[in-house]
Scaffold this motif. Structure first.
Motif, PDB file in Angstrom:
ATOM      1  N   LEU A  66       0.575  -1.438  -0.130  1.00 21.42           N
ATOM      2  CA  LEU A  66      -0.072  -0.151   0.147  1.00 21.42           C
ATOM      3  C   LEU A  66       0.562   1.391   0.348  1.00 21.42           C
ATOM      4  CD1 LEU A  66      -2.860  -1.058   2.388  1.00 21.42           C
ATOM      5  CD2 LEU A  66      -2.710  -1.357  -0.198  1.00 21.42           C
ATOM      6  N   ILE A  67       2.608   1.516   0.262  1.00 21.26           N
ATOM      7  CA  ILE A  67       3.241   2.309   0.170  1.00 21.26           C
ATOM      8  C   ILE A  67       2.710   2.950  -1.256  1.00 21.26           C
ATOM      9  CG2 ILE A  67       5.888   3.381   0.412  1.00 21.26           C
ATOM     10  CD1 ILE A  67       6.009   0.839   1.904  1.00 21.26           C
ATOM     11  N   GLY A  68       3.151   2.641  -2.264  1.00 31.72           N
ATOM     12  CA  GLY A  68       2.958   3.156  -3.694  1.00 31.72           C
ATOM     13  C   GLY A  68       1.977   4.260  -3.278  1.00 31.72           C
ATOM     14  N   PRO A  69       0.625   3.282  -3.540  1.00 26.83           N
ATOM     15  CA  PRO A  69      -1.443   4.597  -3.597  1.00 26.83           C
ATOM     16  C   PRO A  69      -0.247   4.984  -2.921  1.00 26.83           C
ATOM     17  CG  PRO A  69      -0.794   1.595  -3.678  1.00 26.83           C
ATOM     18  CD  PRO A  69      -0.030   1.621  -3.475  1.00 26.83           C
ATOM     19  N   VAL A  70      -0.716   4.730  -2.237  1.00 28.16           N
ATOM     20  CA  VAL A  70      -0.690   5.845  -0.595  1.00 28.16           C
ATOM     21  C   VAL A  70      -0.039   7.086  -1.108  1.00 28.16           C
ATOM     22  CG1 VAL A  70      -0.440   7.103   1.706  1.00 28.16           C
ATOM     23  CG2 VAL A  70      -1.206   4.688   1.315  1.00 28.16           C
ATOM     24  N   GLY A  71       1.463   6.961  -1.363  1.00 30.30           N
ATOM     25  CA  GLY A  71       2.157   7.934  -1.570  1.00 30.30           C
ATOM     26  C   GLY A  71       1.075   9.312  -3.437  1.00 30.30           C
TER      27      GLY A  71
END
Length: 166
Positions: A25-30
């Motif tokens: 989920l790091i990419g989507p949150v970024g």
């Protein structure tokens, strides 16, 4: 009792029940943070078209948020990797569900792989080779080494039970 537990056989025990690792989920949150910053900057700094421009930017921001954040969150929340004393299960999907079950007795080998980033996050890829043609890779499994060891122990127990039955 969750949906997964209701689908187990009477003498089947759930040993591992996990979502994929939160690092997915790091990419989507970024991307959501960048989209929010870009939309705010456009609305605040660009004086073009009045309220219509602001509405269009807001609508594009909402679509981007749904596409890049909400959809991956739902996918993450509905993707489950589980191990019981009888099988390995992988389930995913909201409206169109799909899943795979591998009986423990059909597993030939179990491997894990994690690169440096995976090791930092405590995740990795579990590779299960069964009677099928290609090994199955389950990516972003939390605590992959523990799951590997547990699965190996269950496989060893199943083989020992088969030998005892003969």
């Amino acid at each position: 009792m969750g949906q997964l537990e209701r689908g187990l056989a009477p003498d089947e025990k759930l040993l591992v029940n996990r979502h994929t690792h939160w690092k997915t989920l790091i990419g989507p949150v970024g991307i959501a943070i960048l989209a929010t910053a870009a939309a705010a900057a456009l609305i605040y700094f660009v004086d073009f078209g009045g309220n219509i421009f602001k509405i269009v930017v807001g609508a594009l921001w909402a679509v981007a948020l749904i596409w890049f954040l909400v959809a991956p969150l739902i996918k993450w929340g509905t993707t489950i990797f589980a191990v019981t004393n009888r099988r390995v299960m992988y389930r995913t999907g909201v409206f169109n569900k799909s899943g795979i079950d591998i009986p423990i007795a059909r597993i030939n080998s179990v491997q894990f792989r994690h690169d440096f980033i995976d090791r930092l996050f405590g995740a990795g890829t579990l590779i299960v080779e069964s009677a099928s043609d290609e090994p199955l890779e389950f990516n972003d499994i939390p605590q992959v080494e523990k799951v590997h060891n547990l699965l190996y122990d269950e496989l060893n127990d199943a083989l020992t039970e088969d030998d005892d039955a003969k």
